[in-house]
Design a protein around this motif. Sequence first.
Motif, PDB file in Angstrom:
ATOM      1  N   GLN A 174       2.470   8.666 -27.649  1.00 17.60           N
ATOM      2  CA  GLN A 174       2.826   9.482 -28.930  1.00 17.60           C
ATOM      3  C   GLN A 174       3.390   8.276 -29.980  1.00 17.60           C
ATOM      4  N   GLY A 213      12.661   9.957 -27.103  1.00 19.98           N
ATOM      5  CA  GLY A 213      11.784  10.549 -26.077  1.00 19.98           C
ATOM      6  C   GLY A 213      10.280  10.585 -26.285  1.00 19.98           C
ATOM      7  N   MET A 214       9.769   9.843 -27.061  1.00 24.47           N
ATOM      8  CA  MET A 214       8.387   9.782 -27.282  1.00 24.47           C
ATOM      9  C   MET A 214       7.801   8.707 -26.265  1.00 24.47           C
ATOM     10  N   SER A 215       6.662   9.326 -25.883  1.00 26.91           N
ATOM     11  CA  SER A 215       6.052   8.647 -24.638  1.00 26.91           C
ATOM     12  C   SER A 215       5.082   7.481 -25.389  1.00 26.91           C
ATOM     13  N   MET A 222      16.776   3.690 -21.515  1.00 31.60           N
ATOM     14  CA  MET A 222      15.918   2.598 -22.404  1.00 31.60           C
ATOM     15  C   MET A 222      16.048   1.308 -21.796  1.00 31.60           C
ATOM     16  N   HIS A 255       7.550   7.573 -42.488  1.00 32.61           N
ATOM     17  CA  HIS A 255       6.509   8.040 -43.273  1.00 32.61           C
ATOM     18  C   HIS A 255       6.676   9.809 -42.913  1.00 32.61           C
ATOM     19  N   ARG A 256       7.647  10.160 -42.482  1.00 31.55           N
ATOM     20  CA  ARG A 256       7.870  11.566 -42.173  1.00 31.55           C
ATOM     21  C   ARG A 256       9.284  12.016 -42.953  1.00 31.55           C
ATOM     22  N   ALA A 266      11.993   5.924 -31.888  1.00 29.86           N
ATOM     23  CA  ALA A 266      11.057   6.742 -31.511  1.00 29.86           C
ATOM     24  C   ALA A 266      10.910   6.696 -29.945  1.00 29.86           C
ATOM     25  N   ARG A 267      11.175   5.741 -29.285  1.00 35.33           N
ATOM     26  CA  ARG A 267      11.092   5.573 -27.826  1.00 35.33           C
ATOM     27  C   ARG A 267      12.336   6.070 -27.404  1.00 35.33           C
ATOM     28  N   LEU A 316       7.975  17.690 -30.059  1.00 34.08           N
ATOM     29  CA  LEU A 316       7.740  16.964 -28.826  1.00 34.08           C
ATOM     30  C   LEU A 316       7.572  17.754 -27.753  1.00 34.08           C
ATOM     31  N   THR A 319       1.752   8.559 -33.194  1.00 35.35           N
ATOM     32  CA  THR A 319       2.243   9.238 -34.417  1.00 35.35           C
ATOM     33  C   THR A 319       3.271   8.106 -35.495  1.00 35.35           C
ATOM     34  N   VAL A 320       3.478   7.087 -34.689  1.00 34.59           N
ATOM     35  CA  VAL A 320       4.042   5.969 -35.588  1.00 34.59           C
ATOM     36  C   VAL A 320       3.165   4.858 -36.019  1.00 34.59           C
ATOM     37  N   LEU A 374      11.779   7.835 -38.932  1.00 34.99           N
ATOM     38  CA  LEU A 374      10.395   7.357 -39.136  1.00 34.99           C
ATOM     39  C   LEU A 374      10.022   7.476 -40.509  1.00 34.99           C
ATOM     40  N   VAL A 413      11.009   9.555 -20.157  1.00 39.75           N
ATOM     41  CA  VAL A 413      10.695  10.184 -21.514  1.00 39.75           C
ATOM     42  C   VAL A 413      11.249  11.561 -21.663  1.00 39.75           C
ATOM     43  N   ARG A 420      15.146  11.348 -21.814  1.00 38.91           N
ATOM     44  CA  ARG A 420      15.421  10.913 -23.570  1.00 38.91           C
ATOM     45  C   ARG A 420      15.391  12.075 -24.073  1.00 38.91           C
ATOM     46  N   ARG A 421      14.302  13.001 -23.977  1.00 42.74           N
ATOM     47  CA  ARG A 421      14.411  14.053 -24.814  1.00 42.74           C
ATOM     48  C   ARG A 421      15.498  15.144 -24.418  1.00 42.74           C
TER      49      ARG A 421
END
Lengths: 246, 284, 228
Positions: free
Chosen positions: A132, A127-129, B51, B90-91, A123-124, B103, A136-137, B88, B72, B75-76
């Motif tokens: 976030q 690009g999740m802050s 990271m 749960h998704r 998740a990191r 995001l 969300t996690v 994830l 951040v 990374r996006r």
Amino acid sequence: MNLFADALNWILDPANYVGPGGIPVRLVEHLGFTVVAVSLAALIAVPFGFLIGHTGRGRGLAVATSGGLRAIPTLGLLTLVALWVGIGLGAPYVALTILAIPPILAGAYTGFEAIDRTVIDSARSVGMSEAQIMRTVEVPLGLPLLIAGIRSATLQVVATATLAAYVADFGLGRFLFAGLKTRDYAEMLGGSILVILLAVLLEGIFTGVQRLVVPKGVAAARPSVDRGRSARPASGMDPAITKGTH
Amino acid sequence: MIEFRSVSKQFPDGTLAVDDFSLTLPSHQTTVLVGSSGSGKTTLLRMINRMVDPSSGTIEIDGADIAALEPVQLRRSIGYVMQNSGLLPHRTVIDNVATVPLLRGVPRRKARTEALSLLDTVGLDRSLAARYPNQLSGGQQQRVGVARGLAVNPNILLMDEPFGAVDPIVRAELQQELIRLQSELGKTVVFVTHDIEEAFLLGDQVVILRDGGRIAQVGSPSDILAKPADDFVASFVGADRGKRALHVERRGGSDILVDTDGRLAGVLVAPSAADATPDHRAPR
Amino acid sequence: MTWIWSNLDLLWDRTLDHLVLSVPPLLLSFLFAVPLGWVANRYRISRGVILTASGLLYAIPSLPLFFVIPAVVGTSLRSPLNLIIALTLYGVALMVRVVADGLASVDKDVRQSAVAVGYSGWSIFWQVELPLAAPVLLAGLRVVAVSTVSLATVGAVIGAQSLGSLFTDGFQRGIQAEIIAGIVLTVVLALLLDGALVLLGRILLPWTRLASTSRRALRAARVTEVSE
């Protein structure tokens, strides 16, 4: 079984349902007290628990404090606080809120800790802050254990609130102490049965809620719920959550 | 283009994971970092999307020092695929793929439509979109992972042993799929593996690493095979054991390829037949 | 403080009363929980039934239980036996799950290799499963010990003598020192019992000393169960 029949008669006697000392009023007092004490404890414990779980810092301190609190006998704390603040609801509120904090705190941070590290790492990496990741996690995935903690706290408060009638005129516990004083076993037993029913009912409700909050995708992976060795921290295996003080 | 300039990384516990590493990774090509555990290859990869931050040295992407970029946001803009897919749990599949576009503020409907077409791109049936990751096989999960990595249409795709946890047959399938994808998309791919065969199959540029992220050799697969820089490289690629030096023996009416140990390595066939074998690398 | 010095006899007597109330439940709950936990672990159906029942039992508040037990078994409300039964029930409720989980945590490969080298049914249980589950059982017993010592004080409000009597007496007579002494003694007693169990573990389970990580491994195992 005669004793139980007497108790049942007491429970069903319409005379016991009227006035400020009637069963409905006592039940509402008991439940209301429980809700307030657990909510107060959650208000304090959840943010701290999340922070500990997310950062991994302060865990040692939390465990030590919880451990210390766990060894303290509830009745001792209740009577001591009652001596300080006087007879009334003050002492039970303080004592029970304090006692409800450790299980909720532990539920909050163990919920986060139980999450697969690679999920959070990824998740990191996408690009999740940090906020976030938490929202969300960690919160949704940690929720079942948090609810387990709140359940422990709730049951403990329900139990201890009964005891609190020793120092304050409120709740279902009054029937126990009143009966004890007048040697009216039907009242003691009837009151006891009511408290037990309340506790078992709450236990049932929480079991249901705990199942509901398991995220769908996580539940989907479980081959079988009953062999899944339960999502709740096994009683006893996590002393921080399961607490033996009633 | 990604450029490492004298990059070092010392972790708080004192381990020197990377020691004075310099390398240029050309755009639109696949660079494979290969080495055993402790070679710092994953650390190097994770420095590209911050990271991990280097202790010293700089990393530039198209001339811009990434230390100046917000982690951040950086990374996006970079695709990332990891070994255990890291989805994830749960998704649903579709929401996992759409995570990063959402995001970045892409409207939900648009993000989902694009995510669906990405499932096509990575060769997944659209009927899987509503499933949860745990309901998929390991290979399918990796494909979702790749789709998620591609979701923001990044120029750079980082892949950390993405096929390490699947069985050999699925791995071969996924490797071919990646080769196909890369021939269509032409991303700058940085791929980490400990498997030299995988490195030679996928890499335009292969970087063989020793302990501490020191480069043993950089070059194309054929360069490295033909001229191993030293004994370490020769041993790593198996040339020292004669694994890579094959000769033909006539047995039972066929031409059999045999290595220096006498182990059978394959059969010699006509070039046209070789073209048809799935193992053949698509020209780019 | 002066109150404490002039009442040392009382404190000592209450401590002994407390031990009489809390040690038997600890032993009894272990004795009952092992077979129950074994049955729970052995069959899927019994597991559901036993663990649900113990979960419900554990949810019952202690004070009401103290009132219900005399009506069921005919003990007198104030008799120590009444409290011992109640505390044993809680101990069993806690330990059954621990035993079942402990036995379930025994590596399948280890079990199968024990079968393969020729252990028979019962000897597998006594010589392989039980020893391997022992660290988990010990951890469970420690929780039971601390909670039993703490719970035993509750009996004081119905007149059963224990360290809890220092709370009720101190409260009624307004002697803070008496309550504080009671709290301290309860905590100390819990810690002593806990320490005794740890010591017992060191003696009976020498191999666990080598693996200081076993607790962490246990945690990790539980955590993966939950997260799966």
